[in-house]
Every structure is written in C-alpha cells, then in structure tokens.
Design a protein around this motif. Structure first.
Motif, mmCIF file in Angstrom:
data_model
loop_
_atom_site.group_PDB
_atom_site.id
_atom_site.type_symbol
_atom_site.label_atom_id
_atom_site.label_comp_id
_atom_site.label_asym_id
_atom_site.label_seq_id
_atom_site.Cartn_x
_atom_site.Cartn_y
_atom_site.Cartn_z
ATOM 1 N N PHE A 59 -36.208 -39.653 57.489
ATOM 2 C CA PHE A 59 -35.622 -40.716 57.955
ATOM 3 C C PHE A 59 -36.759 -41.987 57.449
ATOM 4 N N ARG A 60 -36.240 -43.155 56.708
ATOM 5 C CA ARG A 60 -37.024 -43.884 56.342
ATOM 6 C C ARG A 60 -37.288 -45.031 57.289
ATOM 7 N N ASN A 61 -36.088 -45.526 57.933
ATOM 8 C CA ASN A 61 -36.194 -46.324 58.743
ATOM 9 C C ASN A 61 -35.849 -46.058 60.384
ATOM 10 N N SER A 76 -28.515 -29.893 58.436
ATOM 11 C CA SER A 76 -29.380 -30.411 57.515
ATOM 12 C C SER A 76 -30.520 -31.134 58.358
ATOM 13 N N GLY A 77 -31.607 -30.669 57.803
ATOM 14 C CA GLY A 77 -32.983 -31.105 58.440
ATOM 15 C C GLY A 77 -33.205 -30.704 59.698
ATOM 16 N N SER A 78 -32.573 -29.586 60.169
ATOM 17 C CA SER A 78 -32.935 -29.028 61.147
ATOM 18 C C SER A 78 -34.282 -28.042 61.178
ATOM 19 N N ASP A 117 -43.514 -32.997 55.550
ATOM 20 C CA ASP A 117 -43.443 -33.881 54.366
ATOM 21 C C ASP A 117 -43.272 -32.861 53.069
ATOM 22 N N ARG A 118 -44.193 -31.923 53.151
ATOM 23 C CA ARG A 118 -44.206 -30.865 51.862
ATOM 24 C C ARG A 118 -42.955 -30.270 51.758
ATOM 25 N N ILE A 119 -42.605 -29.602 52.879
ATOM 26 C CA ILE A 119 -41.087 -28.891 52.728
ATOM 27 C C ILE A 119 -40.187 -29.757 52.186
ATOM 28 N N VAL A 120 -39.946 -31.073 52.796
ATOM 29 C CA VAL A 120 -38.750 -31.946 52.336
ATOM 30 C C VAL A 120 -38.983 -32.234 50.869
ATOM 31 N N ALA A 121 -40.196 -32.502 50.458
ATOM 32 C CA ALA A 121 -40.301 -32.884 49.038
ATOM 33 C C ALA A 121 -40.047 -31.738 48.221
ATOM 34 N N ASP A 122 -40.588 -30.438 48.457
ATOM 35 C CA ASP A 122 -40.518 -29.339 47.478
ATOM 36 C C ASP A 122 -38.833 -28.973 47.671
ATOM 37 N N ALA A 123 -38.233 -29.290 48.441
ATOM 38 C CA ALA A 123 -36.665 -28.807 48.671
ATOM 39 C C ALA A 123 -35.945 -30.093 48.030
ATOM 40 N N GLN A 175 -33.598 -35.699 50.090
ATOM 41 C CA GLN A 175 -33.934 -37.401 50.107
ATOM 42 C C GLN A 175 -33.942 -37.888 51.575
ATOM 43 N N PRO A 176 -34.871 -38.522 51.942
ATOM 44 C CA PRO A 176 -34.745 -39.184 53.289
ATOM 45 C C PRO A 176 -33.848 -40.162 53.292
#
Length: 335
Positions: free
Chosen positions: A117-119, A172-174, A324-330, A333-334
């Motif tokens: 999440f960005r915000n 998603s995101g869990s 951060d690494r997992i989200v980026a590799d997958a 999108q935040p």
C-alpha cells in the motif's frame, strides 16, 4: 545482530524451546527495571487488529491474562479489525506513547502491508517501538488426495506450461499469497493464484480437488491431513513443524534458503520511554513461560520466541525488505 544470526537464533530447535528468555532479560539493566516500578498505574489496552476468535486473538488473550498477573494491572483486549490489520495498527501508532496502548500485531500490518500500500496512515518502519517478537507461525502447502503429484512435480509442470498449476490463498497480499510467490520466484515458474475470502472456503476447495494446491495456516490443515482428506506437501519454515513432523521443509525439497512464516509481535507507539518498554517486555517474557500460553501457541501451530526489542526491530526491517522483494518479483502493483 545480522539477519542470518537472528534467523539462526529463532529457527534452531534448541533455541526455540528455550524461548531465548535469558537473552531477553539479560539485555535489560536492573536500574532500568527499577525505574519502571511506577508503571503501570492503570489498566493497559492491548489492541488486536483482528476479530475475536482468530489465531492472533486467541494468542493475545492468553498473553493478556498472564501479563496482567505480572504487571499487577488489568490488560484489556480491544479488537480493532479491518483493512488487513491497518485500522488497529493505526490506533496504536497514533496513540499516546505512555505504555497504555499496546499493539499485539501480526506480519501483515507490521511488515507486509508496507510493500502493498502506497498511502498507509502509519509507517510500520518508524511509528512503533518494538517490544518483542512473540511467536512465528509456519504455513503449509497442501494438495487434494485425488492428486498424487509431489510439490516438485507440480513445479516442474508449471515450468513446462506457465500458469497451468493453480494454488489458493486466503487473499491477494496475504502471507499465504506471498509464501507461494516466493516459491514461484525461487523456482522461476509462473503459478496461477486463486484468492479466497478465508481459510474455510480455501481448504474446502482444496479437499474437493478444485485447486492443484493451497497454502494454509497449520491449524485448519492438520486434521484434514491426518484424516487423509488433504496431502501435506511442504512447510514454509526453516525446520519441520512439530504439528506436522513428517512433512519436509522447502529446503529439504531442493529450495535452499526458502523460508516464509507469519508471526505475531508486540509494539508500542514511537517515543514510549525505555523503562516502560522494559516493564512490558518483562511481563511478556513471563507470560510466554506460562504453560497455558505455550499450549495456546501450540494449538495455533506456532513456535514461541521471545526476543529483545532490538532483535525484533531488526527482524521487522528484514521482513519488510523480504516482502518488498517478493512483491516486486511477482509484479504485484501496490495499491
């Protein structure tokens, strides 16, 4: 303490069984503990960012009772569910830094959400003072008994045909989602993610053969595995789970370095005095030694830890970096 050193600290069985209590108490000077004698002078609010009845809530309530005895004041549970834990976490982050509003939080609101999440209305990196990592919770990959494919065979099939192998998570995101995406990244394959709203529908569809595999917390999976309704493929921890001792780790299956657990820890608002943190830490360590708390944790498939505040701070930072690494590799999108 380095991340490798800390991982060894809580993943080795002998250290886990000892809970590292000596390390935790030994790091706090006696003078600091003496200064905290005036605290607490009134009840403490323990905020749990989830509804009553879940694993975090059950564990938190067991801890609260024993902490009350150690502190000589009531520790009152306040459930603040919503927004994947962020509502309750924000209440604590914005609370008075006096030790009377305490977070009993999990991996999502204290680490994973920072990658998704960005915000956010609080910063998990900067808005809390850590008290202790309480326990870690391994996850387990399961498959329907109608399939006889091993985890390696499923991964090999996904390698031959991307997105041909499905897996379910609780959303998603869990943590369950990220655990599978970490495997996908390490194996260099594309898996098809099917998100569910809760573990009930997830395990039901896994039992029914509607998924090739699912990532589940341990408690709902154990009775289904023992009754032969599901097959356990692998656990996500560095060592085997005592609840599923015959199930291999990912490292044993050829994925060295794979490790993904969810966890719970205790934190207070930024600026809380060190002597107050020391008093809370002392009561938490005492609570973790109680047999009923240990039983509550075991029932949730958890491994008790009990760390120093400094070690927990380092652990959270490392967990955020991992997310951060997992989200980026997958390619997630935040929001």
């Amino acid at each position: 303490m380095s991340q490798d050193g800390f991982n060894r600290f809580w993943s080795r069985r002998d250290h886990l069984r000892a809970f590292a209590f000596a390390l935790g108490l030994g790091s706090i000077p006696a003078s600091t503990l003496a200064q905290s004698a005036a605290y607490p002078s009134r009840p403490i609010k323990l905020v749990i960012p989830y509804p009553p009845g879940g694993g975090t809530d059950i564990t938190g309530r067991a801890m609260a009772q024993r902490m009350s005895e150690a502190l000589g004041q009531s520790v009152i549970i306040e459930n603040k569910p919503g927004a994947t834990g962020m509502i309750g976490a924000a209440v604590v982050a914005k609370g008075m830094p006096d030790g009377y509003t305490v977070l009993f939080g999990a991996a999502s609101e204290m680490a994973i959400n920072a990658s998704l999440f960005r915000n956010m209305t609080y910063d998990p990196r900067a808005d809390f003072e850590p008290v202790s990592l309480v326990a870690v919770f391994p996850l387990v990959f399961v498959a329907p008994t109608s399939s006889n494919q091993s985890l390696r065979e499923l991964i090999d099939a996904a390698g031959r045909k991307p997105a041909s192998v499905s897996y379910g998570s609780i959303g998603s995101g869990s943590p369950q989602h990220l655990a599978a995406e970490l495997l996908s990244s390490m194996a260099k394959v594309k898996l098809l993610h099917v998100p569910y709203k809760g573990s009930g529908p997830l395990v039901q569809d896994a039992v029914g053969g509607h998924l090739d595999m699912a990532v589940s917390s341990v408690p709902p999976a154990v009775p289904l595995v023992k009754s032969g309704k599901l097959r356990a493929l692998a656990v996500t921890s560095a060592v085997r789970s005592e609840a599923l001792p015959d199930v291999p780790t990912m490292a044993e299956l050829g994925y060295p370095g794979y490790e993904f657990n969810t966890w719970v820890g205790m934190a207070v608002p930024k600026g809380t005095p060190n002597d107050v943190i020391a008093r809370l830490h002392q009561s938490l360590i005492a609570a973790l030694q109680a047999s009923d708390v240990q039983a509550a944790l075991r029932d949730q498939g958890a491994v008790p830890v009990g760390s120093t505040p400094a070690a927990f701070r380092e652990y959270v930072q490392a967990e955020i970096a991992k997310s951060d690494r997992i989200v980026a590799d997958a390619g997630i999108q935040p929001e």
